[in-house]
Motif scaffolding. Structure first.
Motif, PDB file in Angstrom:
ATOM      1  N   GLY A 133      18.073  71.184  50.293  1.00  0.00           N
ATOM      2  CA  GLY A 133      17.147  72.229  49.919  1.00  0.00           C
ATOM      3  C   GLY A 133      15.687  71.862  49.990  1.00  0.00           C
ATOM      4  O   GLY A 133      14.867  72.392  49.251  1.00  0.00           O
ATOM      5  N   ILE A 134      15.331  70.955  50.899  1.00  0.00           N
ATOM      6  CA  ILE A 134      13.917  70.617  51.062  1.00  0.00           C
ATOM      7  C   ILE A 134      13.242  71.781  51.788  1.00  0.00           C
ATOM      8  O   ILE A 134      13.551  72.073  52.929  1.00  0.00           O
ATOM      9  CB  ILE A 134      13.747  69.317  51.862  1.00  0.00           C
ATOM     10  CG1 ILE A 134      14.402  68.154  51.125  1.00  0.00           C
ATOM     11  CG2 ILE A 134      12.272  69.025  52.112  1.00  0.00           C
ATOM     12  CD1 ILE A 134      14.370  66.850  51.894  1.00  0.00           C
ATOM     13  N   ASP A 135      12.324  72.433  51.125  1.00  0.00           N
ATOM     14  CA  ASP A 135      11.711  73.640  51.681  1.00  0.00           C
ATOM     15  C   ASP A 135      10.548  73.363  52.613  1.00  0.00           C
ATOM     16  O   ASP A 135      10.244  74.161  53.491  1.00  0.00           O
ATOM     17  CB  ASP A 135      11.224  74.552  50.552  1.00  0.00           C
ATOM     18  CG  ASP A 135      12.356  75.378  49.957  1.00  0.00           C
ATOM     19  OD1 ASP A 135      12.152  75.947  48.902  1.00  0.00           O
ATOM     20  OD2 ASP A 135      13.440  75.423  50.563  1.00  0.00           O
ATOM     21  N   GLY A 136       9.861  72.275  52.417  1.00  0.00           N
ATOM     22  CA  GLY A 136       8.718  72.012  53.264  1.00  0.00           C
ATOM     23  C   GLY A 136       8.035  70.712  52.920  1.00  0.00           C
ATOM     24  O   GLY A 136       8.129  70.234  51.793  1.00  0.00           O
ATOM     25  N   VAL A 137       7.376  70.153  53.902  1.00  0.00           N
ATOM     26  CA  VAL A 137       6.619  68.920  53.731  1.00  0.00           C
ATOM     27  C   VAL A 137       5.168  69.187  54.104  1.00  0.00           C
ATOM     28  O   VAL A 137       4.898  69.825  55.113  1.00  0.00           O
ATOM     29  CB  VAL A 137       7.185  67.794  54.618  1.00  0.00           C
ATOM     30  CG1 VAL A 137       6.264  66.581  54.600  1.00  0.00           C
ATOM     31  CG2 VAL A 137       8.577  67.402  54.163  1.00  0.00           C
ATOM     32  N   ILE A 138       4.245  68.725  53.275  1.00  0.00           N
ATOM     33  CA  ILE A 138       2.822  68.826  53.578  1.00  0.00           C
ATOM     34  C   ILE A 138       2.399  67.524  54.239  1.00  0.00           C
ATOM     35  O   ILE A 138       2.597  66.445  53.680  1.00  0.00           O
ATOM     36  CB  ILE A 138       2.000  69.050  52.299  1.00  0.00           C
ATOM     37  CG1 ILE A 138       2.392  70.378  51.647  1.00  0.00           C
ATOM     38  CG2 ILE A 138       0.500  69.029  52.613  1.00  0.00           C
ATOM     39  CD1 ILE A 138       1.779  70.585  50.285  1.00  0.00           C
ATOM     40  N   MET A 139       1.850  67.616  55.439  1.00  0.00           N
ATOM     41  CA  MET A 139       1.406  66.430  56.153  1.00  0.00           C
ATOM     42  C   MET A 139      -0.114  66.335  56.146  1.00  0.00           C
ATOM     43  O   MET A 139      -0.804  67.247  56.590  1.00  0.00           O
ATOM     44  CB  MET A 139       1.910  66.437  57.595  1.00  0.00           C
ATOM     45  CG  MET A 139       1.521  65.186  58.369  1.00  0.00           C
ATOM     46  SD  MET A 139       2.258  65.157  60.031  1.00  0.00           S
ATOM     47  CE  MET A 139       3.985  64.914  59.609  1.00  0.00           C
ATOM     48  N   VAL A 140      -0.617  65.228  55.606  1.00  0.00           N
ATOM     49  CA  VAL A 140      -2.057  64.969  55.573  1.00  0.00           C
ATOM     50  C   VAL A 140      -2.365  63.793  56.491  1.00  0.00           C
ATOM     51  O   VAL A 140      -1.468  63.170  57.048  1.00  0.00           O
ATOM     52  CB  VAL A 140      -2.529  64.685  54.133  1.00  0.00           C
ATOM     53  CG1 VAL A 140      -2.298  65.895  53.245  1.00  0.00           C
ATOM     54  CG2 VAL A 140      -1.831  63.453  53.555  1.00  0.00           C
ATOM     55  N   GLU A 141      -3.664  63.476  56.604  1.00  0.00           N
ATOM     56  CA  GLU A 141      -4.048  62.416  57.544  1.00  0.00           C
ATOM     57  C   GLU A 141      -3.983  61.020  56.953  1.00  0.00           C
ATOM     58  O   GLU A 141      -3.610  60.069  57.629  1.00  0.00           O
ATOM     59  CB  GLU A 141      -5.463  62.675  58.060  1.00  0.00           C
ATOM     60  CG  GLU A 141      -5.546  63.811  59.051  1.00  0.00           C
ATOM     61  CD  GLU A 141      -6.923  63.942  59.644  1.00  0.00           C
ATOM     62  OE1 GLU A 141      -7.107  63.480  60.789  1.00  0.00           O
ATOM     63  OE2 GLU A 141      -7.808  64.500  58.987  1.00  0.00           O
ATOM     64  N   GLY A 142      -4.385  60.871  55.697  1.00  0.00           N
ATOM     65  CA  GLY A 142      -4.564  59.514  55.207  1.00  0.00           C
ATOM     66  C   GLY A 142      -4.050  59.241  53.807  1.00  0.00           C
ATOM     67  O   GLY A 142      -3.579  60.121  53.091  1.00  0.00           O
ATOM     68  N   TYR A 143      -4.191  57.991  53.443  1.00  0.00           N
ATOM     69  CA  TYR A 143      -3.704  57.448  52.178  1.00  0.00           C
ATOM     70  C   TYR A 143      -4.307  58.164  50.967  1.00  0.00           C
ATOM     71  O   TYR A 143      -3.595  58.602  50.061  1.00  0.00           O
ATOM     72  CB  TYR A 143      -4.029  55.953  52.143  1.00  0.00           C
ATOM     73  CG  TYR A 143      -3.790  55.276  50.817  1.00  0.00           C
ATOM     74  CD1 TYR A 143      -2.501  54.920  50.428  1.00  0.00           C
ATOM     75  CD2 TYR A 143      -4.845  54.986  49.967  1.00  0.00           C
ATOM     76  CE1 TYR A 143      -2.285  54.296  49.213  1.00  0.00           C
ATOM     77  CE2 TYR A 143      -4.633  54.358  48.748  1.00  0.00           C
ATOM     78  CZ  TYR A 143      -3.349  54.015  48.379  1.00  0.00           C
ATOM     79  OH  TYR A 143      -3.138  53.405  47.177  1.00  0.00           O
ATOM     80  N   MET A 144      -5.633  58.307  50.941  1.00  0.00           N
ATOM     81  CA  MET A 144      -6.292  58.879  49.774  1.00  0.00           C
ATOM     82  C   MET A 144      -5.928  60.347  49.580  1.00  0.00           C
ATOM     83  O   MET A 144      -5.816  60.821  48.448  1.00  0.00           O
ATOM     84  CB  MET A 144      -7.814  58.723  49.874  1.00  0.00           C
ATOM     85  CG  MET A 144      -8.301  57.297  49.684  1.00  0.00           C
ATOM     86  SD  MET A 144      -7.632  56.522  48.172  1.00  0.00           S
ATOM     87  CE  MET A 144      -8.247  57.655  46.913  1.00  0.00           C
TER      88      MET A 144
END
Length: 205
Positions: free
Chosen positions: A47-58
């Motif tokens: 049931g994983i609905d979505g992943v937010i992908m960002v650029e960096g560690y911070m």
């Protein structure tokens, strides 16, 4: 609600696990997926609905601290088909949340088609100009960022926005370029109904 389900869980294992000591700088994202992602635990989750992908560690740290947990980072590397396939194993939807500047937008565009070609529903979070996710959380709080997630645009709409912003619509040549480039983007849609709707939007500009 659906938005909180996306940004708060229940899949807290999606938090980025940062252990950089054994990673080479040019393969951070790859190494993270292969050795740092706790794949066994992920495979047991549903049931994983979505992943937010960002650029960096911070960006990742800031979002997680704000209670937005389904976050991963590309670490500034170009996305590959293999990485897209790995993501597809765990989710059908990816929210791209790169910096709201021109460099970030270019990075966004490079990865969109790769993710989409692997069958992922790609949504793009529009950030204020000059801001990254960390800035948004600091200035507007977690709720401000969640609002942007809720307003994320489908891939094709984002592409049309990029085309629009790249053309001088106050000139005849600029309008022609906008229409030509927009039609090329709209042809990528496999839905006749969507194509018709988007053509109406373009013609109204």
């Amino acid at each position: 609600n659906a938005l909180k389900h996306i940004t708060e869980g229940p899949n807290q294992h999606l938090n980025m696990m940062f252990h950089f000591e054994h990673m080479a700088a040019d393969c951070l994202f790859y190494s993270w997926f292969k050795t740092k992602f706790n794949l066994k635990k992920l495979k047991n989750e549903k049931g994983i609905d979505g992943v937010i992908m960002v650029e960096g560690y911070m960006d990742t740290v800031s979002l997680v601290q704000a209670g937005i947990l389904n976050v991963v980072a590309s670490m500034g590397t170009a996305l590959t088909k293999e990485q897209a396939r790995i993501l597809k194993r765990y989710t059908d939807k990816v929210f791209i949340s790169y910096d709201g500047d021109s460099a970030g937008q270019a990075a966004t565009l490079r990865g969109l088609d790769i993710l989409s070609d692997e069958g992922l529903d790609v949504r793009v979070i529009s950030l204020p100009d000059g801001m990254d996710p960390d800035d948004v959380v600091k200035n507007y709080g977690a709720d401000g960022y969640r609002k942007l997630v809720f307003e994320a645009k489908p891939l094709i709409d984002f592409k049309l926005d990029v085309v629009k912003n790249s053309c001088e619509l106050n000139t005849v040549d600029g309008k022609r370029k906008y229409v030509q480039r927009s039609v090329a983007v709209i042809r990528e849609s496999s839905s006749p109904a969507e194509q018709e709707d988007l053509l109406k939007t373009v013609s109204s500009v």
